[in-house]
Design a protein around this motif. Structure first.
Motif, short mmCIF file in Angstrom:
data_model
loop_
_atom_site.label_atom_id
_atom_site.label_comp_id
_atom_site.label_asym_id
_atom_site.label_seq_id
_atom_site.Cartn_x
_atom_site.Cartn_y
_atom_site.Cartn_z
N SER A 1 -66.02 -31.50 9.80
CA SER A 1 -65.53 -30.12 9.62
C SER A 1 -65.63 -29.69 8.17
O SER A 1 -65.99 -28.56 7.85
CB SER A 1 -64.08 -30.04 10.10
N GLN B 1 -67.77 -30.82 5.89
CA GLN B 1 -69.18 -30.60 5.54
C GLN B 1 -69.64 -29.23 6.03
O GLN B 1 -70.40 -28.53 5.36
CB GLN B 1 -70.05 -31.71 6.15
N SER B 2 -69.17 -28.82 7.13
CA SER B 2 -69.55 -27.50 7.65
C SER B 2 -69.01 -26.40 6.74
O SER B 2 -69.71 -25.43 6.44
CB SER B 2 -68.99 -27.33 9.08
N SER B 3 -67.78 -26.59 6.25
CA SER B 3 -67.19 -25.59 5.35
C SER B 3 -67.97 -25.53 4.03
O SER B 3 -68.21 -24.45 3.47
CB SER B 3 -65.72 -25.94 5.07
N ARG C 1 -71.14 -26.19 3.53
CA ARG C 1 -72.42 -25.53 3.76
C ARG C 1 -72.23 -24.01 3.81
O ARG C 1 -73.05 -23.25 3.30
CB ARG C 1 -73.05 -26.04 5.07
N ARG C 2 -71.13 -23.57 4.37
CA ARG C 2 -70.89 -22.12 4.46
C ARG C 2 -70.63 -21.53 3.08
O ARG C 2 -71.15 -20.47 2.72
CB ARG C 2 -69.68 -21.86 5.38
N VAL C 3 -69.85 -22.28 2.26
CA VAL C 3 -69.57 -21.80 0.89
C VAL C 3 -70.85 -21.78 0.06
O VAL C 3 -71.11 -20.86 -0.72
CB VAL C 3 -68.51 -22.69 0.22
N ARG C 4 -71.67 -22.81 0.21
CA ARG C 4 -72.93 -22.89 -0.57
C ARG C 4 -73.83 -21.71 -0.25
O ARG C 4 -74.45 -21.13 -1.15
CB ARG C 4 -73.64 -24.20 -0.24
N SER C 5 -73.90 -21.35 1.05
CA SER C 5 -74.75 -20.23 1.41
C SER C 5 -74.22 -18.92 0.85
O SER C 5 -75.00 -18.01 0.51
CB SER C 5 -74.87 -20.14 2.95
N GLU C 6 -72.91 -18.81 0.64
CA GLU C 6 -72.34 -17.58 0.11
C GLU C 6 -72.53 -17.44 -1.40
O GLU C 6 -72.64 -16.32 -1.91
CB GLU C 6 -70.85 -17.52 0.46
#
Length: 830
Positions: free
Chosen positions: A123, A125-127, A129-134
Motif C-alpha cells: 500500500s 509503494q502505491s502511495s 508512486r502516486r506522489v512521484r507522478s504528481e
C-alpha cells in the motif's frame, strides 16, 4: 468537553517476531540422564578428535586409515560413533520436546505478522508512486529554470569580464602607443599581466573579440619583454641600479621574474665558458695573429710552425687578458643584479624580489656563475696542459704572469663588489678554487725553477770532482739566478714563498756539495807552516759561501718575516758549512796560543832583585805567543781578511771576523785566568807580568782584533794590571773588581796568602791544563765552592795549631767570594 481519562496500557504480549528475535541461552549439552556429553569422549579419542577440527580433511583421514591397514576396524568404529550420536540426538529431542514446540508456535505467528506487513508495504509503494507522478512535472520545470538562470548568470559574468578585458586592452594599447622614451614599462606590464590573468581565470578564450584583443596584447607583451630586457642588460652593463630595478619590476609584473633571471644566469654562465674556450683556442689564435705560422698553421699538438711561436705567444696572452676582462664584467654584472634583487621590493605587495627568484637553500646567483666558471676554467687548463705542449710551456715559464692575471682578476672583482652591507661577488673559498685551477702550471713552474737552479749548482759543484773549486763568476751566476727567480715573483707574497721553498732546497743541495768539497785532516788544521793548498781551498769556499749567505739574506731582508723563516734552515746550513771550512783552523790556532799561555806556569815570577825588575824583555812564552799570532796573521788572516780596514775597523761582521773576535776574547780571558793562578808573585814578577800583558794587548790588537771592541775581556785585562799592584787592604774597596770575574780575583789572592792556604789546583793535585778545563765546564758558583773548600781546610789547620790569627787574605776571600759571585755579570765568566 471532558477529555477521556488516559488509562495505563497493559503490557502487550510479545509478537512472534519479537519471540524469534529473542536469543535463548543454550545449555551445556548433556545426556538425557544427566551424564557427560559424548562429545567430551570424542575430544579425547584419537580417532574422533580429528572430526572436531576445523581443518578436517576426509581424503587425508581415509588415506591414513588405508595406509595403516585398519580400514575395516576404523569403519566399524565410525559406525559405532554414528549410532551413538544418533542415539544422543534422539535423546536430546525427546528431552527438549516442549521447548521445540514453543519455538514452532513462534514461527507460525511470525509468518502471520509478515503477511500483514507485506500488505502494508504494498500500500505504501502505491502511495509513493502516486506522489512521484504528481511532483515529477514541477521538478522538471524547476530544473530547467535553474539551468536557464545559471546560464544567464555565467553569460552576464562573461560579458562583464569581457568588457573589462576590452577596456584594459584599450588602455594597454594607449600606453604602448605613447612615446617610447616616456613609456611606463612597469605599468604596461601590470596591465598585460592583469589582462591575461582575467582571461585565464574566467575562461574568456574562444570569444572572437577577446581572441582579437589577446593577439594584440600578446604582441605588446613581446615588445614589453624586449624593451625591459634591453633596459635590464643596459643597467647591468653600466651598473645602473635604477635601470636594473625597472627591468626587474617589469618582469615581476609580467609574472616572469624567476624564468627571466634564470635565463640571464644561464646566458652569463655560457658566456664565461665560451670566453675561456676562445682564449685557449689555438686555431683561433693562429687566425687572429695573421696566420704567420707557415703552412699548416697550428700543428696537431697545439704547437705553431717554426717562426710563429712569438706571434702565437703574444696572441695567447692578449686573449687571456681579454678573457679576464670579460669574466670580470660578467661576474660584476651578475653581482649587481643580485644586489638589486636583494634590495628592491614590489611597491604594492612589498614582496622582496630576491625571494621570488630564490628558494630557501638555493645558491646565490654569483655562486652559480662562479661555480660554472671555475669548473670550465679548471677543465680547460687541465686539457691544455696535456694537449698543447706549446701552451703548457708558455704558461709554465710565464706562470708568474698567469698567476698575476688571475690574482688581478680576483682583486678587481673583490674591490668592485666591496660594498658595505652587501655580500661580495666571490668568497675566499671561491678565490681558492680559481687559484687551484692553475695549480697544475704552478707545480710545473716550481719544478722548472728547481731544475734550473739545481742544474746550475750541479755544474758549479759537480759530484764527480772534489778537488776543484768553482770560480767567483760561477758563484755570481748562482746568486744572480736566485735573484732573478725571486724578482720574477716578488710582487706576489704567496708565490714568493713557494719559490723561496724551492730556493731553500737548492741552497741545501749547494751546502751538501760545498761540504763535500771542504778539506779536513791534519793538513787543513796545521798552523805552524805556510797555508797549504787545501787550506787555501777551504778559505775560498768559506768566502764564496759567506758571499752567497750575505747576498741572499739581503735579498729577503725587504720581504716579510715569513720569507726569512722559509730560507732560514737553508741559509743556516750554508753558514754552518762556511764556518766548518775554517773553524778547525781557528780552533787549532787557539789551541796553540793556549799552549803558549800555559807556559806561564813554567816561568819564575817569584824572583826578587833589581835585575828582574829592570828587565824590559817579554817572557819567552809571550815571545812565542807573539810570533804565533804574527804568523797566523801573515799566513792565514791576510787571506781570510784581505782588507783589515774593511773587515774589522768598520765593524762589518763576517764569519772570519766573528771567529777572530772569539779567538781574541778567549786569549785575553785565558791569559788573565792563568796569570791569576801564578804563585808566588813577587814585586819584580808583577812588573814582568804587567809587561807581558802590555805585549799581549799589543799583539792581539795589531794582529787579531782591535782590543777596544772586545768589551768585557779587554776591560778585565786592563783592570787586572793595576789590581796586582794594589795592597791587600785596598783590594776589597777597589772599583776595578767590577771588571774582573770573581774567580780571577780569588785565584790571585792565593798568591798573597801563606803556603798553608792551598789553591784548588794544589789541593787537588791537578795540572794547570786540567784545572783550566775544569774551570771551562763550571760556573762561578761551582768555582767558589772549590775555593771555599780550601779556605775551610786552611781554617781547620790554623785551629788545629791553636793559632789565634788568620792571614789577612782569608777574611777578604770569604767576603769577596760570597758577594762578588752573586753580582758578577755572565759576560765576565771565563
Amino acid at each position: 468537553m471532558a477529555r477521556p481519562a488516559i488509562q495505563k496500557a497493559s503490557p502487550t504480549p510479545p509478537s512472534p517476531l519479537q519471540k524469534l528475535s529473542t536469543p535463548t541461552v543454550a545449555s551445556t549439552p548433556t545426556t538425557a540422564t544427566g551424564g557427560a556429553s559424548p562429545l567430551d569422549a570424542f575430544a579425547s579419542d584419537p580417532t574422533f578428535s580429528a572430526f572436531l577440527s576445523h581443518s578436517f580433511d576426509s581424503t587425508r583421514f581415509s588415506s591414513a586409515a588405508l595406509s595403516a591397514g585398519s580400514a575395516a576396524s576404523t569403519a566399524e568404529k565410525l559406525q559405532d560413533g554414528i549410532r551413538l550420536l544418533e542415539k544422543q540426538l534422539r535423546s536430546e529431542v525427546l528431552h527438549r520436546h516442549s521447548d521445540l514446540l514453543n519455538q514452532l508456535s513462534s514461527l507460525k505467528d511470525a509468518d502471520s505478522a509478515l503477511s500483514t506487513l507485506r500488505a502494508a508495504v504494498s500500500s505504501l509503494q502505491s502511495s509513493v508512486r502516486r506522489v512521484r507522478s504528481e511532483i515529477a512535472d514541477p521538478h522538471r520545470q524547476i530544473k530547467s529554470k535553474t539551468i536557464q538562470l545559471s546560464n544567464l548568470h555565467r553569460t552576464t559574468d562573461l560579458l562583464q569580464h569581457s568588457i573589462r578585458a576590452i577596456r584594459l586592452s584599450k588602455k594597454l594599447r594607449d600606453l604602448a602607443s605613447a612615446d617610447p622614451d616616456k613609456l611606463d614599462l612597469a605599468k604596461a606590464a601590470q596591465l598585460h599581466c592583469e589582462i591575461l590573468s582575467l582571461c585565464s581565470e574566467n575562461d574568456l578564450a574562444g570569444i572572437d573579440i577577446i581572441n582579437e584583443e589577446l593577439a594584440s596584447v600578446s604582441e605588446i607583451g613581446s615588445r614589453l619583454r624586449s624593451d625591459a630586457m634591453k633596459v635590464l642588460e643596459r643597467g647591468m652593463d653600466g651598473l645602473n641600479q635604477a635601470e636594473v630595478g625597472t627591468g626587474l619590476q617589469v618582469f615581476y609584473n609580467l609574472g616572469e621574474l624567476r624564468q627571466t633571471v634564470d635565463a640571464l644566469i644561464n646566458k652569463y654562465k655560457s658566456q664565461c665558458v665560451k670566453s675561456v674556450s676562445v682564449a685557449l683556442d689555438m686555431k683561433a689564435i693562429s687566425a687572429s695573429s695573421g696566420g704567420g705560422f707557415g703552412p699548416g698553421g697550428i700543428r696537431g699538438s697545439g704547437t705553431p710552425q717554426i717562426g710563429g711561436g712569438a706571434k702565437a705567444k703574444e696572441a695567447l696572452w692578449q686573449r687571456m687578458g681579454t678573457c679576464m676582462d670579460e669574466i670580470h664584467s660578467i661576474v660584476v654584472a651578475v653581482w649587481h643584479l643580485q644586489r638589486v634583487l636583494s634590495k628592491k621590493r614590489d611597491p604594492f605587495t612589498h614582496v622582496l624580489l630576491l625571494d621570488e627568484v630564490m628558494q630557501e637553500g638555493d645558491p646565490m646567483l654569483t655562486d652559480r656563475v662562479w661555480e660554472a666558471l671555475v669548473r670550465s676554467f679548471a677543465s680547460q687548463m687541465k686539457s691544455t696542459f696535456t694537449a698543447s705542449s706549446f701552451v703548457k710551456e708558455i704558461f709554465t715559464v710565464g706562470y708568474p704572469k698567469l698567476f698575476s692575471m688571475v690574482e688581478n682578476l680576483l682583486e678587481r672583482i673583490s674591490r668592485d663588489t666591496d660594498v658595505k652591507g652587501v655580500l661580495p661577488a666571490i668568497s675566499s673559498e671561491g678565490k681558492d678554487q680559481m687559484i687551484a685551477a692553475i695549480e697544475i702550471f704552478q707545480t710545473s713552474f716550481l719544478a722548472l725553477c728547481l731544475g734550473r737552479l739545481s742544474d746550475l749548482v750541479n755544474t758549479v759543484f759537480p759530484v764527480s770532482s772534489r778537488g776543484s773549486v768553482p770560480s767567483k763568476e760561477h758563484i755570481a751566476r748562482i746568486i744572480l739566478r736566485i735573484q732573478e727567480e725571486i724578482e720574477a715573483v716578488q710582487l706576489d707574497g704567496r708565490l714568493t714563498l713557494l719559490v723561496l721553498r724551492e730556493i731553500g732546497k737548492v741552497l741545501l743541495l749547494l751546502a751538501q756539495r760545498a761540504e763535500y768539497q771542504v778539506s779536513t785532516g791534519p793538513e787543513a788544521r796545521q798552523v805552524t807552516g805556510p797555508a797549504t793548498p787545501l787550506q787555501l781551498k777551504n778559505f775560498t769556499l768559506c768566502q764564496y759561501l759567506q758571499e752567497i749567505h750575505t747576498r741572499i739574506s739581503s735579498m729577503v731582508a725587504g720581504l716579510p718575516a715569513i720569507a726569512s723563516d722559509v730560507l732560514s734552515p737553508a741559509l743556516g746550513a750554508i753558514y754552518g758549512i762556511a764556518c766548518d771550512s775554517v773553524t778547525s783552523l781557528f780552533q787549532a790556532m787557539l789551541d796553540r796560543l793556549e799552549s803558549c799561555i800555559l807556559q806561564i806556569h813554567e816561568q819564575n815570577f817569584g824572583v826578587l832583585g833589581m835585575d828582574a825588575a829592570m828587565d824590559n824583555n817579554a817572557s819567552p812564552y809571550m815571545e812565542e805567543l807573539q810570533k804565533s799570532i804574527i804568523h797566523f796573521r801573515g799566513e792565514f788572516l791576510s787571506r781570510l781578511l784581505p782588507s783589515k780596514t774593511n773587515s774589522i775597523s768598520t765593524g762589518t761582521e763576517t764569519i772570519c771576523t766573528q771567529l777572530v773576535r772569539t779567538m781574541a776574547s778567549r786569549v785575553l780571558i785565558f791569559f788573565i785566568r792563568h796569570a791569576s793562578l801564578v804563585r808566588p808573585l813577587s814585586e819584580s814578577g808583577k812588573l814582568r807580568m804587567a809587561r807581558d800583558m802590555a805585549e799581549l794587548e799589543l799583539a792581539v790588537g795589531q794582529n787579531l782584533f782591535p782590543v777596544e771592541q772586545l768589551g768585557a775581556p779587554y776591560r778585565a785585562l786592563r783592570a787586572f794590571r793595576p789590581v796586582i799592584f794594589l795592597e791587600t787592604s785596598q783590594l776589597g774597596a777597589s772599583p776595578l773588581l767590577q771588571d774582573l770575574p770573581p774567580s780571577v780575583i780569588l785565584h790571585h789572592l792565593y798568591s798573597r796568602g801563606p803556603d798553608e792556604l792551598q789553591s784548588p789546583l794544589q789541593r787537588n793535585k791537578l795540572t794547570p791544563l786540567q784545572y783550566s778545563l775544569w774551570l771551562d765546564s763550571q760556573g762561578e758558583d761551582q768555582i767558589w765552592r772549590g775555593i771555599k773548600a780550601t779556605l775551610d781546610d786552611y781554617a781547620a789547620q790554623i785551629k788545629a795549631r791553636g793559632d789565634k790569627e788568620f792571614s789577612p787574605v782569608y777574611p777578604l776571600m770569604l767576603r769577596l767570594g760570597s758577594s762578588l759571585t752573586e753580582n758578577a755579570p755572565l759576560s765576565q765568566k771565563p
